[in-house]
Design a protein around this motif. Structure first.
Motif, PDB file in Angstrom:
ATOM      1  N   VAL A  78       0.863  -1.185   0.000  1.00  0.00           N
ATOM      2  CA  VAL A  78       0.000   0.000   0.000  1.00  0.00           C
ATOM      3  C   VAL A  78       0.896   1.230   0.000  1.00  0.00           C
ATOM      4  O   VAL A  78       2.020   1.201   0.512  1.00  0.00           O
ATOM      5  CB  VAL A  78      -0.952   0.030   1.211  1.00  0.00           C
ATOM      6  N   THR A  79       0.389   2.322  -0.570  1.00  0.00           N
ATOM      7  CA  THR A  79       1.152   3.568  -0.569  1.00  0.00           C
ATOM      8  C   THR A  79       0.317   4.674   0.045  1.00  0.00           C
ATOM      9  O   THR A  79      -0.912   4.625   0.036  1.00  0.00           O
ATOM     10  CB  THR A  79       1.578   3.990  -1.989  1.00  0.00           C
ATOM     11  N   GLY A  80       1.001   5.699   0.555  1.00  0.00           N
ATOM     12  CA  GLY A  80       0.313   6.845   1.123  1.00  0.00           C
ATOM     13  C   GLY A  80       1.305   7.883   1.598  1.00  0.00           C
ATOM     14  O   GLY A  80       2.522   7.701   1.502  1.00  0.00           O
ATOM     15  N   THR A  81       0.775   8.986   2.100  1.00  0.00           N
ATOM     16  CA  THR A  81       1.596  10.055   2.662  1.00  0.00           C
ATOM     17  C   THR A  81       1.622   9.916   4.176  1.00  0.00           C
ATOM     18  O   THR A  81       0.572   9.990   4.821  1.00  0.00           O
ATOM     19  CB  THR A  81       1.029  11.435   2.275  1.00  0.00           C
ATOM     20  N   LEU A  82       2.796   9.681   4.734  1.00  0.00           N
ATOM     21  CA  LEU A  82       2.954   9.564   6.177  1.00  0.00           C
ATOM     22  C   LEU A  82       3.119  10.966   6.755  1.00  0.00           C
ATOM     23  O   LEU A  82       4.174  11.576   6.629  1.00  0.00           O
ATOM     24  CB  LEU A  82       4.166   8.686   6.501  1.00  0.00           C
ATOM     25  N   GLY A  83       2.058  11.476   7.368  1.00  0.00           N
ATOM     26  CA  GLY A  83       2.073  12.842   7.867  1.00  0.00           C
ATOM     27  C   GLY A  83       2.559  12.989   9.289  1.00  0.00           C
ATOM     28  O   GLY A  83       2.984  14.074   9.694  1.00  0.00           O
ATOM     29  N   ALA A  84       2.490  11.926  10.073  1.00  0.00           N
ATOM     30  CA  ALA A  84       2.937  11.958  11.474  1.00  0.00           C
ATOM     31  C   ALA A  84       3.246  10.541  11.917  1.00  0.00           C
ATOM     32  O   ALA A  84       2.764   9.569  11.347  1.00  0.00           O
ATOM     33  CB  ALA A  84       1.868  12.580  12.372  1.00  0.00           C
ATOM     34  N   GLY A  85       4.078  10.419  12.949  1.00  0.00           N
ATOM     35  CA  GLY A  85       4.474   9.102  13.415  1.00  0.00           C
ATOM     36  C   GLY A  85       5.547   8.485  12.544  1.00  0.00           C
ATOM     37  O   GLY A  85       5.954   9.067  11.536  1.00  0.00           O
ATOM     38  N   SER A  86       5.991   7.322  12.929  1.00  0.00           N
ATOM     39  CA  SER A  86       7.056   6.622  12.204  1.00  0.00           C
ATOM     40  C   SER A  86       6.651   5.178  11.964  1.00  0.00           C
ATOM     41  O   SER A  86       5.912   4.585  12.766  1.00  0.00           O
ATOM     42  CB  SER A  86       8.366   6.655  13.004  1.00  0.00           C
ATOM     43  N   ILE A  87       7.144   4.614  10.873  1.00  0.00           N
ATOM     44  CA  ILE A  87       6.900   3.207  10.555  1.00  0.00           C
ATOM     45  C   ILE A  87       8.239   2.548  10.304  1.00  0.00           C
ATOM     46  O   ILE A  87       9.096   3.106   9.613  1.00  0.00           O
ATOM     47  CB  ILE A  87       6.005   3.062   9.313  1.00  0.00           C
ATOM     48  N   ALA A  88       8.429   1.355  10.862  1.00  0.00           N
ATOM     49  CA  ALA A  88       9.673   0.613  10.665  1.00  0.00           C
ATOM     50  C   ALA A  88       9.361  -0.820  10.277  1.00  0.00           C
ATOM     51  O   ALA A  88       8.284  -1.350  10.583  1.00  0.00           O
ATOM     52  CB  ALA A  88      10.510   0.646  11.941  1.00  0.00           C
ATOM     53  N   VAL A  89      10.290  -1.432   9.577  1.00  0.00           N
ATOM     54  CA  VAL A  89      10.147  -2.845   9.208  1.00  0.00           C
ATOM     55  C   VAL A  89       9.992  -3.662  10.494  1.00  0.00           C
ATOM     56  O   VAL A  89      10.726  -3.483  11.455  1.00  0.00           O
ATOM     57  CB  VAL A  89      11.367  -3.314   8.397  1.00  0.00           C
ATOM     58  N   GLY A  90       9.011  -4.551  10.502  1.00  0.00           N
ATOM     59  CA  GLY A  90       8.730  -5.371  11.674  1.00  0.00           C
ATOM     60  C   GLY A  90       7.628  -4.816  12.558  1.00  0.00           C
ATOM     61  O   GLY A  90       7.133  -5.531  13.437  1.00  0.00           O
ATOM     62  N   ASP A  91       7.226  -3.571  12.329  1.00  0.00           N
ATOM     63  CA  ASP A  91       6.144  -2.988  13.125  1.00  0.00           C
ATOM     64  C   ASP A  91       4.851  -3.770  12.917  1.00  0.00           C
ATOM     65  O   ASP A  91       4.552  -4.240  11.821  1.00  0.00           O
ATOM     66  CB  ASP A  91       5.896  -1.528  12.743  1.00  0.00           C
ATOM     67  N   ARG A  92       4.082  -3.865  14.003  1.00  0.00           N
ATOM     68  CA  ARG A  92       2.737  -4.444  13.919  1.00  0.00           C
ATOM     69  C   ARG A  92       1.727  -3.297  13.953  1.00  0.00           C
ATOM     70  O   ARG A  92       1.736  -2.493  14.877  1.00  0.00           O
ATOM     71  CB  ARG A  92       2.486  -5.432  15.062  1.00  0.00           C
TER      72      ARG A  92
END
Length: 594
Positions: A195-209
């Protein structure tokens, strides 16, 4: 990275300008290339003179694709507004301006494209018209840069101005919870769902649930991989365009408007109250509308409360917070009706006549909708975690609100609980005088609470006593009511013969059933043993005294004779003495005093 969305009338050169700024073609579909008309969202990126990384979300300008345009504009913090210098302000220029105002986008730059087709006088006329059209909006002071993708005029000046605007935009918070509005979903061979999108706040990392809100259902997913600008990354910070490879869901199950969320941190809801921030009076809007926020476009029913306030009920739930903006448009309409923002995510029911008008007056008096006092006024009590989910300010409870464990509770609510609980206990004891007290389950039902901690607070506030699974007046004596005469007569008999326990027929004659005997025992008037044996509480001490006078150890028969009673009474009484540690058994037939 920064993210900028384009906006402007169809065929005014948004895609051409994005191509001139980045060297990349934002049109992804063969039909778009063939027709020279942007139909869906496009994504390109470049570096600005400062070295800043900027991604552009290119949106369609044609009125038939207003929904797609709003999906691209919705999550963007900055806009590149395009007006052709030769044609000037047009119909969709107005629609896109109104959408920008509705969504609350306050940072941007205006590009007068196709400057090579306009002489100085025409340029000045268009600049003046743009200024008039943007007056009173958040873009009123936006720089207007004349550019030509054909000759290159103004392109570098525009790049420099973008640098300035982006540097002035509010810094995103990488520590906030994640809500990524999905604008595309697809499957990649060997990788699976993306999926694609604009990450406006927060962080995402590989392995996140994370959780995927799709079709009204929350689906647990895991981040298998991340890409930004076609490059694999370990983590993504805001604001950035990001492609998220997900484990746990099929691409076909995901649609534009779904959202990736930090688990258990968002209120997922369908009904909320809003106030108008732009556009038409809400009193005049039709009740069945399409509403847009993020990348979502959802059918909704709008109930006007006044010209400035309304209640919205969505056809499908979304993850929302206070202050979220919505664009309202009619079904099939190609124009923006109004812009609204959420002011209450858990609004009170509107059941009585005139309730809508009163609710509008109440909302109009709000000085700060992020202060939870208003919501607590009609909710009474709420979990602190729910207030945080909704986006309320929770650094300290407002006046008149008590912080209790994980709850915030109004003093008024505690007072109501206190009165209701006192009334319920007194009514219960009046109706059932032999009862030990109001059962805790019944008390929770009276108060409308499920948690014991809240019931305990109400008990303390009412100065009541909770014991043995019931709530009662402190120190209250058990009222035997009509059973008093029978209990008193039994006491007289047992004082004469302490171990002459009455037979069942005797108890019936005295009007003493199990309920009456239990009440008398709670009052400390009688002692009930096994097999229906009833004695006075003093019988235990009297038995010990008499058994001290016989030879140790002793048999059951010897004990029966010392107590002047029957085997029916002696056996349960001796078992009671064993349980209290007064006697102990030596073998199957002998005991001695301990």
């Amino acid at each position: 990275m920064y993210v900028v969305a384009t906006a402007g009338h169809v065929d005014h050169g948004k895609s051409t300008l994005a191509r001139a700024l980045t060297g990349m073609d934002p049109d992804r579909w063969e039909e778009e290339k063939r027709r020279g008309l942007t139909i869906d969202l496009g994504f390109v990126w470049t570096h600005l003179p400062s070295g800043a990384d900027v991604a552009f979300v290119d949106v369609p300008g044609h009125e038939r694709f207003l929904g797609n345009m709003l999906a691209g504009l919705g999550p963007a913090p900055v806009v590149l507004f395009v007006v052709a210098a030769d044609e000037g302000w047009q119909a969709q220029s107005t629609d896109h301006r109104d959408a920008i105002a509705a969504l609350g986008i306050s940072h941007g730059v205006v590009a007068l494209t196709r400057a090579d087709r306009a002489d100085d006088q025409r340029r000045q006329e268009v600049r003046a018209e743009v200024g008039r059209q943007l007056a009173g909006t958040a873009l009123a002071d936006a720089a207007i840069i004349e550019v030509s993708a054909k000759t290159g005029e103004g392109i570098e000046k525009l790049r420099a101005e973008l640098d300035t605007v982006l540097a002035a935009a509010p810094a995103p918070d990488a520590e906030r919870r994640v809500r990524l509005w999905v604008d595309r979903s697809f499957s990649v061979k060997g990788a699976g769902t993306v999926v694609t999108g604009t990450l406006g706040a927060g962080s995402i990392a590989v392995g996140d649930r994370l959780e995927l809100l799709s079709g009204g259902e929350l689906v647990p997913v895991e981040v298998r991989g991340l890409h930004s600008e076609n490059t694999a990354v370990v983590s993504a910070q805001p604001v950035t365009r990001v492609a998220v490879n997900l484990r746990g869901v099929e691409a076909e199950a995901i649609s534009r408007g779904d959202s990736l969320l930090s688990p258990s941190t968002w209120r997922v809801t369908q009904e909320f109250d809003v106030r108008r921030v732009s556009g038409e009076s809400l009193s005049d809007v039709v009740q069945e509308l399409i509403v847009h926020t993020g990348t979502a476009g959802v059918e909704a029913r709008v109930r006007p409360l006044s010209g400035d306030f309304a209640r919205i009920r969505l056809s499908a739930p979304l993850a929302l917070q206070l202050g979220d903006r919505f664009v309202l448009r009619g079904p099939g309409a190609r124009h923006v009706l109004a812009g609204v923002e959420i002011v209450d995510l858990v609004p009170p029911a509107l059941r009585r006549r005139g309730a809508a008008a009163r609710r509008a007056e109440e909302l109009a008096q709000l000085e700060d909708y992020r202060n939870p006092a208003q919501s607590l006024r009609h909710r009474g009590y709420v979990l602190l975690s729910e207030l945080e989910q909704d986006g309320y300010e929770t650094s300290a409870p407002p006046a008149g609100v008590i912080a209790f464990n994980k709850w915030w509770i109004t003093a008024r609510q505690v007072g109501q609980w206190k009165q209701a609980l006192n009334d319920a206990v007194q009514e219960h004891m009046a109706a059932k005088p032999l009862s030990v007290g109001l059962p805790r389950g019944a008390a929770r039902d009276v108060l409308g609470v499920e948690e014991d901690s809240l019931l305990n607070l109400a008990v303390a506030a009412a100065k009541l006593e909770s014991a043995e699974g019931v709530i009662r007046l402190p120190g209250a004596a058990v009222n035997l009511g009509e059973a008093e005469a029978g209990v008193a007569e039994l006491e007289r008999r047992l004082k004469r013969e302490p171990f002459a326990a009455p037979e069942a027929a005797d108890l019936r004659e005295l009007g003493l059933g199990n309920k009456e005997l239990a009440a008398a025992e709670r009052a400390g008037r009688l002692l009930r043993l096994k097999d229906g044996v009833v004695l006075l509480p003093a019988a235990v001490a009297e038995a010990r005294t008499r058994l001290q006078e016989i030879e140790q150890p002793f048999s059951t028969s010897q004990a029966r004779q010392a107590l002047c009673t029957t085997r029916r009474v002696a056996i349960p009484l001796l078992e009671q003495l064993d349980a209290k540690g007064i006697t102990r058994r030596l073998d199957g037939s002998l005991r001695e005093l301990a």
